[in-house]
Design an enzyme around this catalytic site. Structure first.
Site, mmCIF file in Angstrom:
data_model
loop_
_atom_site.group_PDB
_atom_site.id
_atom_site.type_symbol
_atom_site.label_atom_id
_atom_site.label_comp_id
_atom_site.label_asym_id
_atom_site.label_seq_id
_atom_site.Cartn_x
_atom_site.Cartn_y
_atom_site.Cartn_z
ATOM 1 N N GLU A 1 34.832 84.292 -72.563
ATOM 2 C CA GLU A 1 35.471 83.726 -73.605
ATOM 3 C C GLU A 1 35.462 82.493 -74.054
ATOM 4 O O GLU A 1 35.118 81.528 -72.441
ATOM 5 C CB GLU A 1 36.896 84.115 -72.983
ATOM 6 N N ASP A 2 36.082 81.423 -74.671
ATOM 7 C CA ASP A 2 36.351 80.458 -75.348
ATOM 8 C C ASP A 2 37.708 79.684 -74.349
ATOM 9 O O ASP A 2 37.364 78.462 -73.118
ATOM 10 C CB ASP A 2 36.624 79.811 -76.583
ATOM 11 N N ASP B 1 44.208 80.901 -71.676
ATOM 12 C CA ASP B 1 45.902 79.662 -71.942
ATOM 13 C C ASP B 1 46.749 80.643 -70.480
ATOM 14 O O ASP B 1 46.588 80.841 -69.773
ATOM 15 C CB ASP B 1 46.233 80.264 -73.402
ATOM 16 N N GLY C 1 46.396 83.899 -70.902
ATOM 17 C CA GLY C 1 45.838 85.128 -69.799
ATOM 18 C C GLY C 1 46.267 86.763 -70.699
ATOM 19 O O GLY C 1 46.073 87.325 -70.585
ATOM 20 N N PHE D 1 46.268 71.184 -75.906
ATOM 21 C CA PHE D 1 45.726 70.983 -76.650
ATOM 22 C C PHE D 1 43.899 71.313 -76.854
ATOM 23 O O PHE D 1 43.963 69.654 -77.155
ATOM 24 C CB PHE D 1 46.858 71.737 -77.947
ATOM 25 N N ASP E 1 38.984 76.225 -81.973
ATOM 26 C CA ASP E 1 39.825 75.842 -83.711
ATOM 27 C C ASP E 1 41.243 75.476 -83.520
ATOM 28 O O ASP E 1 41.860 75.775 -82.618
ATOM 29 C CB ASP E 1 39.731 77.416 -84.718
ATOM 30 N N ARG F 1 35.637 73.977 -85.277
ATOM 31 C CA ARG F 1 34.441 75.254 -84.946
ATOM 32 C C ARG F 1 33.995 73.783 -84.185
ATOM 33 O O ARG F 1 32.631 74.507 -83.379
ATOM 34 C CB ARG F 1 34.870 76.528 -85.003
HETATM 35 P P1 IMP Z 1 45.981 83.208 -74.588
HETATM 36 O O1 IMP Z 1 46.711 84.860 -75.074
HETATM 37 O O2 IMP Z 1 47.345 82.467 -74.259
HETATM 38 O O3 IMP Z 1 45.032 83.281 -73.174
HETATM 39 O O4 IMP Z 1 45.552 82.669 -75.338
HETATM 40 C C1 IMP Z 1 43.858 83.335 -75.423
HETATM 41 C C2 IMP Z 1 43.014 82.792 -77.041
HETATM 42 O O5 IMP Z 1 43.670 81.909 -76.930
HETATM 43 C C3 IMP Z 1 41.946 81.984 -76.799
HETATM 44 O O6 IMP Z 1 41.369 82.914 -77.102
HETATM 45 C C4 IMP Z 1 42.021 80.977 -77.738
HETATM 46 O O7 IMP Z 1 41.234 81.483 -79.646
HETATM 47 C C5 IMP Z 1 43.431 80.715 -77.664
HETATM 48 N N1 IMP Z 1 43.332 78.773 -77.110
HETATM 49 C C6 IMP Z 1 44.279 79.127 -76.354
HETATM 50 N N2 IMP Z 1 44.186 77.574 -76.095
HETATM 51 C C7 IMP Z 1 43.559 77.147 -77.524
HETATM 52 C C8 IMP Z 1 43.261 75.709 -77.315
HETATM 53 O O8 IMP Z 1 43.820 74.513 -76.415
HETATM 54 N N3 IMP Z 1 42.842 75.467 -78.732
HETATM 55 C C9 IMP Z 1 42.362 76.371 -79.554
HETATM 56 N N4 IMP Z 1 42.501 77.868 -79.002
HETATM 57 C C10 IMP Z 1 43.534 78.155 -78.016
HETATM 58 MG MG MG Z 2 41.218 80.936 -81.505
#
Ligand code: IMP
Ligand code: MG
Length: 178
Positions: free
Chosen positions: A102-103, A106, A108, A155, A162, A168
């Site tokens: 995963e990138d 956040d 989760g 962020f 992105d 990206r």
């Molecule tokens: P989660 O489901 O809230 O953990 O979000 C995960 C996804 O949200 C990641 O795979 C990213 O694509 C996107 N994301 C979360 N935080 C950021 C950020 O700071 N910048 C860009 N994309 C983010």
């Molecule tokens: Mg994304």
């Protein structure tokens, strides 16, 4: 510090390319110590992990396989909670050791939903390897098995991540400037 505009926001360098690559090398080493004997299947979660996956896998010298899946749950700079998963897996994961790439983790939400979808395919194990982890934002009871950088609640864009589709391609990681 030099500012960079992506869409309507201003960003500045947060983690530069050489620091990222150094840490990615370290991660590959950590993974090798624990997973090399399993012939794991790396599952890179597109789009965000494409650069991370490429750089990490270039540092992996043991026998492994690589697949890609697509998941998106984000719109703008806040999570929507709706996950859209496109598998396109052309391989049986039953009995295999899977490492999700995963990138960023956040809230989760994405990784928890992905993990539960993948569990239906009966893999031997599912581990999570993320380049970035924002623990302050976490709402799910989950912890990545391998983390590149623990970051503050900012962020970020670049190195695959992105902001509304843009940024990206950037080689460094940038955070939103004040
Ligand atoms: P989660 O489901 O809230 O953990 O979000 C995960 C996804 O949200 C990641 O795979 C990213 O694509 C996107 N994301 C979360 N935080 C950021 C950020 O700071 N910048 C860009 N994309 C983010
Ligand atoms: Mg994304």
């Amino acid at each position: 510090m030099e500012k960079l505009i992506v869409n309507d926001k201003s960003f500045e360098i947060y983690i530069n390319e050489s620091e990222i690559l150094e840490r990615v090398k370290g991660l590959a080493h950590e993974i090798a110590l624990k997973e090399a004997q399993h012939k794991p299947v790396f599952l890179a979660v597109l789009n965000g992990s494409f650069m991370f996956a490429a750089d990490l896998l270039k540092q992996i010298n043991f026998n492994c396989e690589i697949q890609f899946i697509k998941a998106s749950s984000y719109s703008g700079t806040t999570t929507t909670g709706n996950l859209n998963v496109q598998f396109g897996l052309n391989q049986d994961l039953a009995g295999r050791h899977v490492i999700l790439l995963e990138d960023i983790v956040d809230t989760g939400t994405t990784i928890v939903k992905l993990k539960s979808e993948l569990e239906k395919l009966n893999p031997a194990s599912i581990k999570i390897c993320t380049l970035l982890f924002k623990p302050e934002r976490l709402v799910e009871a989950i912890k990545p098995d391998y983390t590149g950088f623990i970051i503050e609640n900012k962020f970020v864009v670049g190195y695959g991540l992105d902001y509304n589709g843009a940024g990206r391609n950037l080689r460094h990681l940038y955070s939103e400037a004040n």
